[in-house]
Design a protein around this motif. Structure first.
Motif, PDB file in Angstrom:
ATOM      1  N   UNK A  32       0.846  -1.186   0.000  1.00  0.00           N
ATOM      2  CA  UNK A  32       0.000   0.000   0.000  1.00  0.00           C
ATOM      3  C   UNK A  32       0.887   1.243   0.000  1.00  0.00           C
ATOM      4  N   UNK A  33       0.348   2.347  -0.512  1.00  0.00           N
ATOM      5  CA  UNK A  33       1.106   3.595  -0.532  1.00  0.00           C
ATOM      6  C   UNK A  33       1.098   4.244   0.854  1.00  0.00           C
ATOM      7  N   UNK A  34       1.909   5.300   1.015  1.00  0.00           N
ATOM      8  CA  UNK A  34       1.971   6.005   2.287  1.00  0.00           C
ATOM      9  C   UNK A  34       0.601   6.578   2.666  1.00  0.00           C
ATOM     10  N   UNK A  35      -0.078   7.213   1.715  1.00  0.00           N
ATOM     11  CA  UNK A  35      -1.397   7.779   1.995  1.00  0.00           C
ATOM     12  C   UNK A  35      -2.416   6.692   2.306  1.00  0.00           C
ATOM     13  N   UNK A  36      -2.373   5.595   1.563  1.00  0.00           N
ATOM     14  CA  UNK A  36      -3.304   4.492   1.820  1.00  0.00           C
ATOM     15  C   UNK A  36      -3.108   3.909   3.211  1.00  0.00           C
ATOM     16  N   UNK A  37      -1.867   3.905   3.689  1.00  0.00           N
ATOM     17  CA  UNK A  37      -1.607   3.353   5.022  1.00  0.00           C
ATOM     18  C   UNK A  37      -2.318   4.162   6.104  1.00  0.00           C
ATOM     19  N   UNK A  38      -2.422   5.483   5.906  1.00  0.00           N
ATOM     20  CA  UNK A  38      -3.138   6.309   6.895  1.00  0.00           C
ATOM     21  C   UNK A  38      -4.632   6.005   6.888  1.00  0.00           C
ATOM     22  N   UNK A  39      -5.180   5.718   5.718  1.00  0.00           N
ATOM     23  CA  UNK A  39      -6.614   5.407   5.630  1.00  0.00           C
ATOM     24  C   UNK A  39      -6.936   4.037   6.215  1.00  0.00           C
ATOM     25  N   UNK A  40      -6.049   3.072   6.005  1.00  0.00           N
ATOM     26  CA  UNK A  40      -6.285   1.723   6.523  1.00  0.00           C
ATOM     27  C   UNK A  40      -6.344   1.713   8.043  1.00  0.00           C
ATOM     28  N   UNK A  41      -5.622   2.607   8.674  1.00  0.00           N
ATOM     29  CA  UNK A  41      -5.643   2.664  10.136  1.00  0.00           C
ATOM     30  C   UNK A  41      -6.935   3.249  10.701  1.00  0.00           C
ATOM     31  N   UNK A  42      -7.768   3.832   9.846  1.00  0.00           N
ATOM     32  CA  UNK A  42      -9.042   4.378  10.332  1.00  0.00           C
ATOM     33  C   UNK A  42      -9.989   3.261  10.770  1.00  0.00           C
ATOM     34  N   UNK A  43     -10.318   2.274   9.915  1.00  0.00           N
ATOM     35  CA  UNK A  43     -11.178   1.179  10.406  1.00  0.00           C
ATOM     36  C   UNK A  43     -10.529   0.398  11.542  1.00  0.00           C
ATOM     37  N   UNK A  44      -9.218   0.268  11.509  1.00  0.00           N
ATOM     38  CA  UNK A  44      -8.488  -0.393  12.610  1.00  0.00           C
ATOM     39  C   UNK A  44      -8.804   0.312  13.938  1.00  0.00           C
ATOM     40  N   UNK A  45      -8.754   1.645  13.926  1.00  0.00           N
ATOM     41  CA  UNK A  45      -9.032   2.415  15.142  1.00  0.00           C
ATOM     42  C   UNK A  45     -10.488   2.304  15.565  1.00  0.00           C
TER      43      UNK A  45
END
Length: 489
Positions: free
Chosen positions: A275-288
């Motif tokens: 995943x890209x750097x920006x995508x990594x920030x979005x993936x952590x949203x559902x995780x949180x």
């Protein structure tokens, strides 16, 4: 007003009222306490966590490269914050024994001193504040609510990182993250200083009658009064001799080693799934979102059922064992399965609030509880200091040692949680045999000539107004020496 044997004023007796008024008073007082305290604690804890987790996002947005971090230097960046926590923990936590000085926490929350100076008071201070205001049945869910600010903070930091990730200027993205977050944290210290009450007796949002009711309810169904209590060496010794102290400490230590690592390396691990750097920030949203929901849900369950706490700890750390095992063997699974395994790690942080609620519900005696609170937070710091160093630069991007460590640590948490449950169960049976009655894990113990709260301990409104408290009911007595006190499992 009645006087105690040493000549001091005894607390006034509760006012006798009719049943309907009892219920109205109970609901009104609890509603006012929740409305004032919980939002302040939640948002403060959210900023506390954002201040730590923003590092992971900053790492993929240039922090490592701009600062030429080599080898394990980035891991030390993740650890160094907790050294500050550890250093400031004792002086800021024990400068007052009775916590009447809540203003210490309010004003140093975001002072001009190093950030860890203020943040070092947050978790132990909030733990003690929760036990000051709430009954034993109310503590787990309230603690779960404000601790969920952790995960919401992770969500907000991910959104912040995603938004900042689109900025194009010479300042650098990772610097903007810290500039914005530091400014917001400083501004939040203003409402904390104004609205967070020092103690029940100084709570301006309650009437004098409501303040007395609030104090009586935690004497009867909480863990005792916490105001104007001197420090007692014998309670420190009792805490150190108490077997449950060390079991709880080991649960904290082994649950925080994985936390320290994943907190600093989460975005880095996600980018290793292509995943890209920006995508990594979005993936952590559902995780949180998943983590926050589990924390709040298990907190409610622990508050509603007095025999579930240790079992819930086991339940939340079991999925991360599986998730870490899958990532450890990532060569044999697809990227999609690896991402699923990463989401299995999301329930692990819920172990900490459940463990903390065991401390707040099962310890009586101000010095004993403060000693335990300090010790558990030190274990928290040690675990978070150690965690990042299992992510070895030489093993990137797979970090085999790290995920093997996560598996082992969470497996040990399961062992210690089971042992703690059996020990508390055995202790309750032993006390029932010695005292000749069942007791209650919802009441504070025997008060008023041997009376205790009713069997289920939940009709606090009726108990507070019907039980005529004696001066000695307000005494600072430990759980070992409280007749009728039973432990939550």
């Amino acid at each position: 007003m009645a006087t105690t044997e040493n000549g001091g004023d005894a607390p006034p007796a509760p006012v006798e009222v009719v049943s309907g008024a009892q219920d109205d008073m109970a609901k009104r007082v609890l509603r006012k306490i929740d409305r004032t305290n919980i939002p302040l604690l939640f948002v403060t804890y959210m900023f506390n966590f954002m201040d730590k987790t923003i590092l992971s996002s900053a790492a993929v947005f240039g922090l490592r490269d701009d600062n030429n971090l080599q080898g394990q230097e980035y891991s030390w960046v993740g650890s160094i914050f907790y050294f500050g926590y550890l250093i400031w923990e004792y002086p800021t936590r024990n400068c007052r024994c009775s916590y009447g000085g809540m203003h210490e926490l309010r004003w140093i929350d975001d002072s001009a001193l190093p950030p860890w100076h203020g943040w070092a008071t947050i978790t132990p201070g909030f733990m003690f504040l929760t036990s000051t205001w709430y009954t034993r049945d109310e503590m787990p869910v309230r603690l779960g609510i404000w601790f969920a600010g952790n995960s919401v903070g992770g969500l907000c930091s991910s959104l912040l990182a995603f938004g900042i990730g689109h900025i194009k200027d010479h300042v650098q993205l990772w610097r903007w993250m810290y500039i914005i977050l530091s400014s917001a944290t400083f501004l939040w210290s203003i409402p904390i200083g104004i609205f967070l009450p020092d103690s029940i007796s100084k709570a301006g949002f309650l009437t004098p009658e409501e303040r007395q009711y609030a104090a009586d309810r935690v004497v009867i169904s909480g863990t005792g009064s916490t105001e104007n209590v001197p420090w007692k060496l014998e309670q420190v010794k009792e805490c150190l001799l108490d077997p449950k102290t060390w079991l709880i400490l080991f649960i904290e230590l082994y649950s925080q080693i994985p936390n320290g690592g994943t907190q600093s390396f989460s975005n880095i691990v996600i980018t290793s799934f292509d995943f890209t750097d920006l995508q990594s920030t979005l993936i952590n949203i559902p995780y949180s979102v998943i983590t926050a929901s589990i924390i709040a849900g298990t907190g409610w369950l622990a508050g509603s059922y007095r025999t579930l706490n240790c079992l819930l700890i086991i339940a939340v750390v079991a999925p991360p064992v599986t998730g870490a095992a899958i990532i450890y063997n990532r060569d044999h699974v697809s990227k999609g399965v690896q991402l699923f395994a990463y989401f299995l790690l999301s329930s692990g942080p819920a172990a900490m609030p459940l463990n903390m609620s065991l401390v707040q519900s099962n310890y009586r005696g101000v010095t004993k509880k403060m000693t335990m609170t300090t010790m558990i937070f030190m274990a928290y710091c040690v675990g978070n200091i150690a965690g990042p160093h299992f992510f070895r630069k030489t093993e990137a991007p797979k970090y085999v040692t790290a995920f093997q460590t996560i598996m082992i640590c969470y497996a040990l948490v399961i062992v210690f949680a089971l042992t703690l449950r059996f020990y508390l169960q055995w202790t309750n049976k032993k006390q029932e045999s010695l005292e000749g009655f069942e007791g209650s894990a919802g009441a504070s113990g025997a008060v008023a000539d041997g009376k205790i709260a009713d069997a289920d301990g939940r009709n606090v409104a009726q108990t507070v107004t019907e039980v005529q408290l004696r001066p000695e009911d307000y005494d600072d007595v430990t759980d070992w020496k409280t007749y009728g006190f039973r432990y939550r499992l």
